[in-house]
Design an enzyme around this catalytic site. Structure first.
Site, PDB file in Angstrom:
ATOM      1  CG  ASP A   1       4.364   7.509  -0.870  1.00  0.00           C
ATOM      2  OD1 ASP A   1       4.462   7.875   0.308  1.00  0.00           O
ATOM      3  OD2 ASP A   1       4.653   6.361  -1.259  1.00  0.00           O
TER       4      ASP A   1
ATOM      5  CE  LYS B   1      10.910   7.272   2.193  1.00  0.00           C
ATOM      6  NZ  LYS B   1       9.521   6.849   2.410  1.00  0.00           N
TER       7      LYS B   1
ATOM      8  N   GLY C   1       1.719   5.199  -4.812  1.00  0.00           N
ATOM      9  CA  GLY C   1       1.602   5.030  -6.255  1.00  0.00           C
ATOM     10  C   GLY C   1       2.014   3.618  -6.650  1.00  0.00           C
ATOM     11  N   GLY C   2       1.411   3.067  -7.698  1.00  0.00           N
ATOM     12  CA  GLY C   2       1.792   1.738  -8.161  1.00  0.00           C
ATOM     13  C   GLY C   2       1.326   0.659  -7.213  1.00  0.00           C
ATOM     14  CG  ASP C   3       1.653  -3.921  -5.832  1.00  0.00           C
ATOM     15  OD1 ASP C   3       0.572  -4.465  -6.115  1.00  0.00           O
ATOM     16  OD2 ASP C   3       2.353  -4.267  -4.864  1.00  0.00           O
TER      17      ASP C   3
ATOM     18  CB  THR D   1       4.011  -2.559 -10.328  1.00  0.00           C
ATOM     19  OG1 THR D   1       5.299  -1.991 -10.107  1.00  0.00           O
ATOM     20  CG2 THR D   1       4.089  -3.563 -11.470  1.00  0.00           C
ATOM     21  CB  ALA D   2       5.750   2.130 -12.445  1.00  0.00           C
TER      22      ALA D   2
ATOM     23  N   GLY E   1       5.398   8.303 -16.304  1.00  0.00           N
ATOM     24  CA  GLY E   1       4.490   7.407 -17.005  1.00  0.00           C
ATOM     25  C   GLY E   1       3.086   7.409 -16.436  1.00  0.00           C
TER      26      GLY E   1
END
Length: 485
Positions: free
Chosen positions: A8, A30, A61-63, A91-92, A178
């Site tokens: 991503d 996306k 990115g993140g979870d 996660t963010a 972040g």
């Protein structure tokens, strides 16, 4: 190891360097206003490569299971008989808030946290759908609210919460980008945060935090306080060295772009090196001028079926502390390390103790000859190439375009050869910005002289001529700029 990486657009592109060089890299990003490919196409690509027998890494990115469509993609794979495993991420809502200095829970003010997608914010007069959020219930939620993907819907989110009964004076914060070198945090109250974010021109990706914990940032902010936060730095060392060196800069908050100008390759003919290793017992000193020299020498020694006993009585000299540390990885201790990481200093120290001896220099196939020239005045010297330095044919297009547009703050130079090759690889537009918008940090006076001979001014020169010394000098220069500014 992955054969295919489908990634991503929000992931750190440095992660792609962890994949094998021959791995296929597929951008599947996306975002609002951008779509490299549809979700259906992403699903098809994952299945296509997996059924062809390739190992596929889906990099998000993140979870992947928190607003990440990971469950949809996994379900699609399962339905077509493709085995998979899921690696949980941070996660963010937890990672970005921590980097912003905002705890999502706090014993005294928030014992619960809710993660909500901002995509489902209600527009005025729009009908509710079956997936609509109960905004009145959220407004009464006794804890922290964290809204993902909320930048474009921010006015609607805050309006819905206030209309649902959330006090307008509730602390709120908007976190842009972040946990990256471009992180920004806009603070306010529920009633004002949308206007403040608009005035600050906050762009996606963004995370909205609503709750008393948002007021704790003043005492906990740490991420943006790192010494090189937000600085955009190009590292021009050979790829392996650059990857190691980039870590120190990233820990200090910098965005690092790797643009190797030279490559480290095996020697074309191992004959001379093998012969030198075979007669090690005939030398008094074995001298290393780089970490690469240490690694490649002992790599070959072991490949020949020998071990450290082959060194016999030979003494070891290292050009600097980092090279000495490389010897330490082989459980060896340097007998001589000069006070300055320079060939001239190493030659000066060796001349004092090695007159009348036999010396073997293990080094690159090219470079300055000052060490060899000085030692041959007092000793018998053999020089053997343990690796090759090859010029890179280009630098990454992403780095070149960033230089041309003026969005690079610093370029590090660690040898005259690197400075010269960088100059040759850059376009005229990029070359004109070097030493001006893109400031130069040089590892030594010799490197500085090479850059100046090319018409570039050097802003920082390391006092200790090592990578660590260069980083320290860069940090000190940036800190001085902040104080004077």
């Amino acid at each position: 190891m992955a054969d295919v990486v489908v990634y991503d657009h929000l992931i750190n592109e440095r992660l792609l360097d962890l994949a094998p060089p021959e791995a296929l890299r597929v951008s599947a990003g996306k975002s609002i206003g951008r779509r490299d490919m549809t979700q259906d196409r992403i699903n098809a690509i994952l299945v296509e490569h997996a059924l062809a027998g390739r190992t596929v890494a889906r990099l998000k990115g993140g979870d992947p299971l928190v607003f990440g469509r990971g469950a949809e993609e996994a379900g699609f794979l399962r339905g077509r008989g493709v085995p998979f495993e899921i690696v949980p991420g941070v996660t963010a809502g937890v990672g970005a808030t921590a980097c912003a200095g905002i705890p999502v829970t706090s014993r005294d003010v928030a014992s619960a946290v809710a993660f909500v997608t901002g995509h489902r914010a209600p527009s005025p007069g729009a009908p509710n759908s079956s997936a609509a959020i109960d905004w009145s219930a959220l407004a009464r939620f006794p804890g922290t609210l964290v809204f993902y993907m909320s930048v474009t819907q921010l006015p609607d989110v805050t309006r819905a919460l206030i209309e649902g009964g959330k006090p307008p004076e509730t602390p709120a914060a908007m976190i842009e980008s972040g946990a990256t070198p471009f992180q920004r945090v806009v603070e306010g109250e529920l009633a004002t945060i949308a206007d403040r974010a608009r005035e600050a021109q906050v762009h996606p990706p963004g995370l909205l935090v609503v709750g008393e914990v948002a007021a704790r940032r003043a005492g906990l902010a740490w991420y943006e306080a790192r010494p090189l936060f937000g600085r955009r730095i190009v590292v021009t060392r050979p790829r392996e060295e650059a990857a190691r060196g980039a870590t120190a800069l990233e820990r200090m908050g910098a965005e690092v772009l790797i643009a190797p100008t030279v490559e480290i390759l095996p020697v074309a003919d191992f004959g001379p090196l093998d012969a030198a290793i075979g007669r090690l017992d005939g030398y008094d000193w074995l001298v290393f001028t780089s970490v690469n020299g240490v690694d490649r020498f002992f790599e070959r020694l072991l490949a020949l079926g020998k071990d450290l006993r082959a060194l016999g009585r030979v003494k070891l000299a290292a050009i600097g502390a980092t090279t000495a540390e490389a010897l330490g990885r082989f459980h060896l201790r340097a007998d001589l390390v000069p006070p300055s990481f320079r060939s001239e200093s190493l030659a000066e120290e060796l001349v004092k103790v090695a007159a009348g001896t036999r010396i073997l220099l293990a080094r690159a196939d090219r470079g300055r000859t000052v060490l060899q020239d000085e030692l041959r005045r007092v000793a018998e010297v053999d020089q053997v190439a343990v690796y090759r330095n090859a010029d890179a044919e280009s630098i990454p297009e992403r780095v070149l375009s960033r230089l041309e547009e003026g969005s690079i703050d610093w370029i590090t130079l660690t040898s005259p050869a690197i400075a010269t090759r960088l100059h040759a690889l850059l376009s005229p537009e990029a070359r004109a910005r070097v030493g001006r918008e893109a400031k130069l940090a040089a590892i030594s006076p010799v490197t500085t002289a090479a850059a100046r001979a090319l018409g570039w001014e050097v802003a920082v020169e390391a006092a200790a001529h090592t990578w660590e010394g260069l980083v320290e000098a860069l940090v000190a220069h940036v800190a001085d700029g902040r104080v004077s500014g």
